[in-house]
Design a protein around this motif. Structure first.
Motif, PDB file in Angstrom:
ATOM      1  N   TRP A 136       0.860  -1.176   0.000  1.00 47.77           N
ATOM      2  CA  TRP A 136       0.000   0.000   0.000  1.00 47.77           C
ATOM      3  C   TRP A 136       0.902   1.233   0.000  1.00 47.77           C
ATOM      4  O   TRP A 136       1.850   1.330   0.788  1.00 47.77           O
ATOM      5  CB  TRP A 136      -0.892   0.027   1.237  1.00 47.77           C
ATOM      6  N   TYR A 137       0.582   2.153  -0.873  1.00 46.29           N
ATOM      7  CA  TYR A 137       1.209   3.466  -0.922  1.00 46.29           C
ATOM      8  C   TYR A 137       0.124   4.512  -0.708  1.00 46.29           C
ATOM      9  O   TYR A 137      -1.067   4.237  -0.849  1.00 46.29           O
ATOM     10  CB  TYR A 137       1.856   3.720  -2.292  1.00 46.29           C
ATOM     11  N   ARG A 138       0.563   5.729  -0.422  1.00 44.86           N
ATOM     12  CA  ARG A 138      -0.376   6.831  -0.352  1.00 44.86           C
ATOM     13  C   ARG A 138       0.276   8.100  -0.868  1.00 44.86           C
ATOM     14  O   ARG A 138       1.498   8.241  -0.825  1.00 44.86           O
ATOM     15  CB  ARG A 138      -0.909   7.032   1.067  1.00 44.86           C
ATOM     16  N   GLN A 139      -0.564   9.007  -1.333  1.00 43.62           N
ATOM     17  CA  GLN A 139      -0.070  10.288  -1.829  1.00 43.62           C
ATOM     18  C   GLN A 139      -1.028  11.387  -1.396  1.00 43.62           C
ATOM     19  O   GLN A 139      -2.206  11.379  -1.777  1.00 43.62           O
ATOM     20  CB  GLN A 139       0.079  10.275  -3.349  1.00 43.62           C
ATOM     21  N   ALA A 140      -0.504  12.298  -0.591  1.00 46.91           N
ATOM     22  CA  ALA A 140      -1.272  13.447  -0.148  1.00 46.91           C
ATOM     23  C   ALA A 140      -1.082  14.588  -1.141  1.00 46.91           C
ATOM     24  O   ALA A 140      -0.072  14.629  -1.861  1.00 46.91           O
ATOM     25  CB  ALA A 140      -0.824  13.876   1.242  1.00 46.91           C
ATOM     26  N   PRO A 141      -2.019  15.519  -1.194  1.00 54.51           N
ATOM     27  CA  PRO A 141      -1.894  16.644  -2.126  1.00 54.51           C
ATOM     28  C   PRO A 141      -0.587  17.400  -1.922  1.00 54.51           C
ATOM     29  O   PRO A 141      -0.230  17.755  -0.799  1.00 54.51           O
ATOM     30  CB  PRO A 141      -3.100  17.518  -1.779  1.00 54.51           C
ATOM     31  N   GLY A 142       0.140  17.601  -3.022  1.00 56.75           N
ATOM     32  CA  GLY A 142       1.384  18.347  -2.954  1.00 56.75           C
ATOM     33  C   GLY A 142       2.569  17.576  -2.422  1.00 56.75           C
ATOM     34  O   GLY A 142       3.653  18.150  -2.250  1.00 56.75           O
ATOM     35  N   LYS A 143       2.379  16.306  -2.151  1.00 57.36           N
ATOM     36  CA  LYS A 143       3.464  15.483  -1.620  1.00 57.36           C
ATOM     37  C   LYS A 143       3.757  14.317  -2.537  1.00 57.36           C
ATOM     38  O   LYS A 143       2.941  13.958  -3.384  1.00 57.36           O
ATOM     39  CB  LYS A 143       3.118  14.981  -0.216  1.00 57.36           C
ATOM     40  N   GLU A 144       4.931  13.709  -2.339  1.00 55.57           N
ATOM     41  CA  GLU A 144       5.297  12.544  -3.122  1.00 55.57           C
ATOM     42  C   GLU A 144       4.577  11.304  -2.599  1.00 55.57           C
ATOM     43  O   GLU A 144       4.183  11.236  -1.438  1.00 55.57           O
ATOM     44  CB  GLU A 144       6.808  12.330  -3.065  1.00 55.57           C
ATOM     45  N   ARG A 145       4.439  10.340  -3.464  1.00 57.70           N
ATOM     46  CA  ARG A 145       3.849   9.071  -3.056  1.00 57.70           C
ATOM     47  C   ARG A 145       4.793   8.397  -2.067  1.00 57.70           C
ATOM     48  O   ARG A 145       6.010   8.371  -2.273  1.00 57.70           O
ATOM     49  CB  ARG A 145       3.633   8.182  -4.275  1.00 57.70           C
ATOM     50  N   GLU A 146       4.237   7.840  -0.992  1.00 56.86           N
ATOM     51  CA  GLU A 146       5.064   7.194   0.013  1.00 56.86           C
ATOM     52  C   GLU A 146       4.546   5.790   0.303  1.00 56.86           C
ATOM     53  O   GLU A 146       3.344   5.515   0.228  1.00 56.86           O
ATOM     54  CB  GLU A 146       5.082   8.013   1.321  1.00 56.86           C
ATOM     55  N   LEU A 147       5.494   4.925   0.645  1.00 58.48           N
ATOM     56  CA  LEU A 147       5.161   3.552   0.995  1.00 58.48           C
ATOM     57  C   LEU A 147       4.548   3.512   2.391  1.00 58.48           C
ATOM     58  O   LEU A 147       5.080   4.120   3.323  1.00 58.48           O
ATOM     59  CB  LEU A 147       6.423   2.695   0.944  1.00 58.48           C
ATOM     60  N   VAL A 148       3.465   2.780   2.518  1.00 54.27           N
ATOM     61  CA  VAL A 148       2.784   2.646   3.801  1.00 54.27           C
ATOM     62  C   VAL A 148       3.060   1.287   4.439  1.00 54.27           C
ATOM     63  O   VAL A 148       3.444   1.203   5.606  1.00 54.27           O
ATOM     64  CB  VAL A 148       1.268   2.841   3.630  1.00 54.27           C
ATOM     65  N   ALA A 149       2.863   0.227   3.665  1.00 57.89           N
ATOM     66  CA  ALA A 149       3.014  -1.119   4.221  1.00 57.89           C
ATOM     67  C   ALA A 149       3.298  -2.111   3.104  1.00 57.89           C
ATOM     68  O   ALA A 149       2.893  -1.900   1.962  1.00 57.89           O
ATOM     69  CB  ALA A 149       1.761  -1.533   4.986  1.00 57.89           C
ATOM     70  N   THR A 150       3.978  -3.192   3.475  1.00 56.82           N
ATOM     71  CA  THR A 150       4.362  -4.240   2.536  1.00 56.82           C
ATOM     72  C   THR A 150       4.003  -5.593   3.128  1.00 56.82           C
ATOM     73  O   THR A 150       4.177  -5.812   4.340  1.00 56.82           O
ATOM     74  CB  THR A 150       5.875  -4.204   2.270  1.00 56.82           C
ATOM     75  N   ILE A 151       3.545  -6.502   2.273  1.00 52.27           N
ATOM     76  CA  ILE A 151       3.308  -7.873   2.702  1.00 52.27           C
ATOM     77  C   ILE A 151       3.827  -8.817   1.625  1.00 52.27           C
ATOM     78  O   ILE A 151       3.586  -8.613   0.434  1.00 52.27           O
ATOM     79  CB  ILE A 151       1.817  -8.121   3.015  1.00 52.27           C
ATOM     80  N   THR A 152       4.574  -9.824   2.044  1.00 56.92           N
ATOM     81  CA  THR A 152       5.166 -10.748   1.088  1.00 56.92           C
ATOM     82  C   THR A 152       4.117 -11.690   0.509  1.00 56.92           C
ATOM     83  O   THR A 152       2.969 -11.699   0.935  1.00 56.92           O
ATOM     84  CB  THR A 152       6.276 -11.564   1.755  1.00 56.92           C
ATOM     85  N   ALA A 153       4.552 -12.507  -0.438  1.00 56.44           N
ATOM     86  CA  ALA A 153       3.619 -13.386  -1.140  1.00 56.44           C
ATOM     87  C   ALA A 153       2.885 -14.334  -0.199  1.00 56.44           C
ATOM     88  O   ALA A 153       1.698 -14.613  -0.381  1.00 56.44           O
ATOM     89  CB  ALA A 153       4.367 -14.177  -2.210  1.00 56.44           C
ATOM     90  N   THR A 154       3.583 -14.800   0.813  1.00 57.72           N
ATOM     91  CA  THR A 154       2.957 -15.727   1.767  1.00 57.72           C
ATOM     92  C   THR A 154       2.290 -14.998   2.913  1.00 57.72           C
ATOM     93  O   THR A 154       1.612 -15.615   3.729  1.00 57.72           O
ATOM     94  CB  THR A 154       4.000 -16.692   2.341  1.00 57.72           C
ATOM     95  N   GLY A 155       2.496 -13.694   3.005  1.00 55.44           N
ATOM     96  CA  GLY A 155       1.875 -12.927   4.082  1.00 55.44           C
ATOM     97  C   GLY A 155       2.558 -13.050   5.407  1.00 55.44           C
ATOM     98  O   GLY A 155       2.026 -12.632   6.440  1.00 55.44           O
ATOM     99  N   SER A 156       3.758 -13.588   5.432  1.00 54.93           N
ATOM    100  CA  SER A 156       4.387 -13.905   6.711  1.00 54.93           C
ATOM    101  C   SER A 156       5.191 -12.753   7.305  1.00 54.93           C
ATOM    102  O   SER A 156       5.458 -12.751   8.495  1.00 54.93           O
ATOM    103  CB  SER A 156       5.307 -15.115   6.550  1.00 54.93           C
ATOM    104  N   VAL A 157       5.573 -11.773   6.503  1.00 54.37           N
ATOM    105  CA  VAL A 157       6.461 -10.721   7.017  1.00 54.37           C
ATOM    106  C   VAL A 157       5.933  -9.339   6.642  1.00 54.37           C
ATOM    107  O   VAL A 157       6.476  -8.698   5.751  1.00 54.37           O
ATOM    108  CB  VAL A 157       7.904 -10.895   6.490  1.00 54.37           C
ATOM    109  N   PRO A 158       4.892  -8.849   7.315  1.00 50.34           N
ATOM    110  CA  PRO A 158       4.445  -7.496   7.005  1.00 50.34           C
ATOM    111  C   PRO A 158       5.384  -6.442   7.588  1.00 50.34           C
ATOM    112  O   PRO A 158       5.959  -6.658   8.667  1.00 50.34           O
ATOM    113  CB  PRO A 158       3.072  -7.421   7.680  1.00 50.34           C
ATOM    114  N   THR A 159       5.556  -5.361   6.874  1.00 46.70           N
ATOM    115  CA  THR A 159       6.364  -4.251   7.358  1.00 46.70           C
ATOM    116  C   THR A 159       5.600  -2.952   7.148  1.00 46.70           C
ATOM    117  O   THR A 159       4.751  -2.858   6.254  1.00 46.70           O
ATOM    118  CB  THR A 159       7.725  -4.172   6.657  1.00 46.70           C
TER     119      THR A 159
END
Length: 118
Positions: free
Chosen positions: A36-59
């Motif tokens: 998941w990424y997000r982008q606020a008005p006037g700002k760059e897109r930023e990474l919010v969260a990552t989940i691997t293919a198996t779902g075992s290591v969210p960051t």
């Protein structure tokens, strides 16, 4: 290739919760690292969260750690973002991203708007 469609955004008061969904189609969902990424008005897109293919290591990025939870259901070809204790600074367009584990090709959804305001 994979097609991604986000949903679940909306207007919520500070301290409230939302659950975003990302529906995938067109390819083997379990072969993708999802983000998941997000982008606020006037700002760059930023990474919010990552989940691997198996779902075992969210960051998570530090600013959402402890408030947001990323998850996925490979049987349903879906990814989710549970957002709790939302703050006005969480207001942004939230995007779903998929990166293939072998080709590293990247795909994006069209985004879903989250607005946190009283």
């Amino acid at each position: 290739q994979v097609q991604l469609v986000e949903s679940g955004g909306g207007l919520v008061q500070p301290g409230g919760s939302l659950r975003l969904s990302c529906a995938a189609s067109g390819s083997t969902f379990s072969r993708y690292t999802m983000r998941w990424y997000r982008q606020a008005p006037g700002k760059e897109r930023e990474l919010v969260a990552t989940i691997t293919a198996t779902g075992s290591v969210p960051t998570y990025t530090d600013i959402v750690q402890g408030r947001f939870t990323i998850s996925r259901n490979n049987a349903k070809n879906a990814m989710y973002l549970q957002m709790n204790n939302l703050k006005p600074e969480d207001t942004a367009l939230y995007y779903c991203n998929a990166v293939h584990s072998v080709t590293f090709r990247s795909y994006w959804g069209q985004g879903t708007q989250v607005t946190v305001s009283s």
